[in-house]
Scaffold this active site. Structure first.
Site, mmCIF file in Angstrom:
data_model
loop_
_atom_site.group_PDB
_atom_site.id
_atom_site.type_symbol
_atom_site.label_atom_id
_atom_site.label_comp_id
_atom_site.label_asym_id
_atom_site.label_seq_id
_atom_site.Cartn_x
_atom_site.Cartn_y
_atom_site.Cartn_z
ATOM 1 N N HIS A 102 43.997 38.206 44.758
ATOM 2 C CA HIS A 102 42.614 38.068 45.233
ATOM 3 C C HIS A 102 42.226 36.611 44.976
ATOM 4 O O HIS A 102 42.651 36.029 43.977
ATOM 5 C CB HIS A 102 41.622 38.892 44.414
ATOM 6 C CG HIS A 102 41.804 40.369 44.428
ATOM 7 N ND1 HIS A 102 42.619 41.037 43.556
ATOM 8 C CD2 HIS A 102 41.211 41.332 45.192
ATOM 9 C CE1 HIS A 102 42.536 42.327 43.783
ATOM 10 N NE2 HIS A 102 41.707 42.547 44.768
ATOM 11 N N ASP A 105 41.222 35.953 41.459
ATOM 12 C CA ASP A 105 42.293 36.084 40.445
ATOM 13 C C ASP A 105 42.892 34.729 40.113
ATOM 14 O O ASP A 105 43.304 34.473 38.991
ATOM 15 C CB ASP A 105 43.480 36.914 40.976
ATOM 16 C CG ASP A 105 43.127 38.323 41.345
ATOM 17 O OD1 ASP A 105 42.087 38.812 40.905
ATOM 18 O OD2 ASP A 105 43.939 38.937 42.080
HETATM 19 C C1 XLS Z 1 41.638 49.092 44.003
HETATM 20 C C2 XLS Z 1 42.528 48.501 44.997
HETATM 21 C C3 XLS Z 1 42.636 46.984 44.931
HETATM 22 C C4 XLS Z 1 43.217 46.441 46.220
HETATM 23 C C5 XLS Z 1 43.009 44.998 46.431
HETATM 24 O O1 XLS Z 1 41.641 50.284 43.773
HETATM 25 O O2 XLS Z 1 43.788 49.107 44.900
HETATM 26 O O3 XLS Z 1 43.382 46.593 43.829
HETATM 27 O O4 XLS Z 1 44.567 46.718 46.310
HETATM 28 O O5 XLS Z 1 41.666 44.639 46.438
#
Ligand code: XLS
Ligand code: NI
Ligand code: NI
Length: 439
Positions: A102, A105
């Site tokens: 992200h 991140d």
């Molecule tokens: C949350 C999601 C998230 C997505 C990316 O439950 O899995 O981690 O994969 O935003």
């Protein structure tokens, strides 16, 4: 100068099923050919940034106790740079060909739109250099539009268009960066695109906003010439009570309603499937049936806990079946196997990050071989083929090509004048076949 964090961990190597080392691959043999492609080419394994490098082990009941020397109390630029060093050192030791992130991140924290653009651009340059240096590739990027308090009422579906504008900025920057970094896909997970209570929500308007927003993302993708797939990641709820993209079937209906069914695919996560009351293979087969299968966020839930526990996958039978349906649908194209999984809160050592991923990769390697053997045996496909053979000719074919009407079908029933005898579905026999191939 890069700082190193994993000096005590050797590169993880394939040693075969007899290896006694806990940090070696027993089944994931990246160059081994399976159905004409290497394991690495089939699986396209990715490590995610958020669970492995951003989380310190904190949960809603207490502070984190993880040994993560790159996580500093203040998320400044230096912390972001050290996190990047840690991540790429980890990827190189583990041998995963891809990673996912992200925007928030990877970057130093930011409050204003301008700061966001600057801090993100700063780290994207450095990620580009790391990719060039190591050859580790980007499976997908995504914008985090759910953690900052500004997004508490959603991003694209927010009642305030200024919030949606901030989200548009994040997606624009992250999609452009994903394109520049050679990413294979761009993911949209609708964390808070839903509601906490229907009492304060205009559901119809919010879904229209979301549909327009997805169209804007697709328009921008084409404008910049990004050739990867845009993927929506379905999830029924958590953090919201209800998320609009609750499962694959719902997402397909949504895409159809907004003219996006040929533009957007899905990123399926097993723990989201089970939260929605679906099985993992159900979601894969629905996506195959609609022609929108994209990628997988591999993990598993806890059967006794009703939330997204994001544990590393370890169920060989379930993973064998999942890979069987993925292969049957033609396998991964731009997508791959991202571990959207985190170690447990008591797994505090750096080594635990490796144990989680090594186990997950071994599981996928093993399940891939099982699934390939199942495909080659034609034991399941042969049975299913025979079960539907009636639709290939006669009135079945005429109904499906549109040349027979309801009255034609009815007249056929009267002419034949027989009450068709039921045929066994052979569920137990088929389940036994899956058991035989789970090795
Ligand atoms: C949350 C999601 C998230 C997505 C990316 O439950 O899995 O981690 O994969 O935003
Ligand atoms: Ni996910
Ligand atoms: Ni999830």
């Amino acid at each position: 100068m890069s700082r190193t964090f994993f000096d005590h961990i050797p590169e993880i190597k394939f040693e075969g099923p007899d290896s006694t080392s806990a940090l070696a691959f027993k089944y994931y043999d990246k160059d081994k050919k399976v159905l004409g492609k290497t394991m690495a080419e089939h699986l396209r394994i990715a490590v995610c940034y958020w669970h492995s490098f951003c989380w310190d082990g904190a949960d809603v009941f207490g502070a984190g106790g993880f040994d993560r020397p790159w996580i500093k109390p203040v998320t400044d630029q230096k912390a972001a740079d050290e996190k990047l060093d840690a991540a790429f050192e980890f990827f190189q030791k583990l041998g995963n060909p891809y990673f996912c992130f992200h925007d928030v991140d990877v970057m130093a924290s930011a409050e204003t739109p301008k700061e966001h653009v600057e801090n993100f651009a700063n780290i994207v340059d450095k990620i580009e250099a790391k990719i060039a240096q190591t050859g580790v590739k980007l499976l997908w990027g995504t914008a985090n539009m759910f953690s900052h308090p500004r997004y508490m009422a959603g991003a694209a579906s927010n009642p305030n268009p200024d919030v949606t504008a901030f989200a548009a900025l994040q997606v624009q920057e992250c999609l452009a960066a994903t394109h520049r970094l050679g990413g294979a896909n761009y993911v949209l997970w609708g964390g808070r695109e839903g509601y906490d209570t229907i009492l304060n929500t205009r559901v119809g308007q919010e879904m229209e906003q979301l549909g327009r927003f997805f169209n804007m993302v697709v328009e921008y993708k084409h404008k910049i010439g990004f050739k990867g797939d845009i993927l929506i990641e379905p999830k029924p709820h958590e953090p919201t009570k209800h998320q609009y993209d609750r499962d694959v079937g719902t997402v397909y209906g949504f895409l159809k309603a907004h003219g996006l069914e040929n533009e957007v695919k899905v990123n399926i996560e097993p723990n989201h499937a089970t939260l929605a009351g679906n099985s993992f293979e159900h979601e894969i087969e629905m996506a195959n049936a609609f022609g929108i299968f994209g990628s997988i966020d591999f993990n598993r839930g806890d059967p006794q806990n009703g939330w997204d526990t994001d544990q590393f996958p370890n169920d060989l039978r379930e993973t064998t079946t999942a890979l069987y349906y993925i292969l049957k649908g033609g396998g991964f194209k731009n997508g791959g196997s991202n571990f959207d999984a985190k170690v447990r809160r008591q797994s505090i050592d750096l080594d635990d990050l490796f144990h989680g991923h090594v186990g997950g990769m071994d599981l996928l390697g093993r399940a891939l071989e099982n699934a390939a053997a199942l495909i080659e045996s034609e034991k399941l496909s042969g049975f299913v083929e025979a079960r539907y053979s009636g639709w290939k000719s006669g009135m079945g074919a005429k109904m499906m090509d549109g040349s027979a009407s309801l009255t034609d079908m009815a007249a056929h029933a009267l002419k034949e004048n027989n009450s068709p005898t039921p045929v066994s579905g052979r569920q137990e026999m088929l389940e036994n076949i899956v058991t035989d191939f789970t090795k």
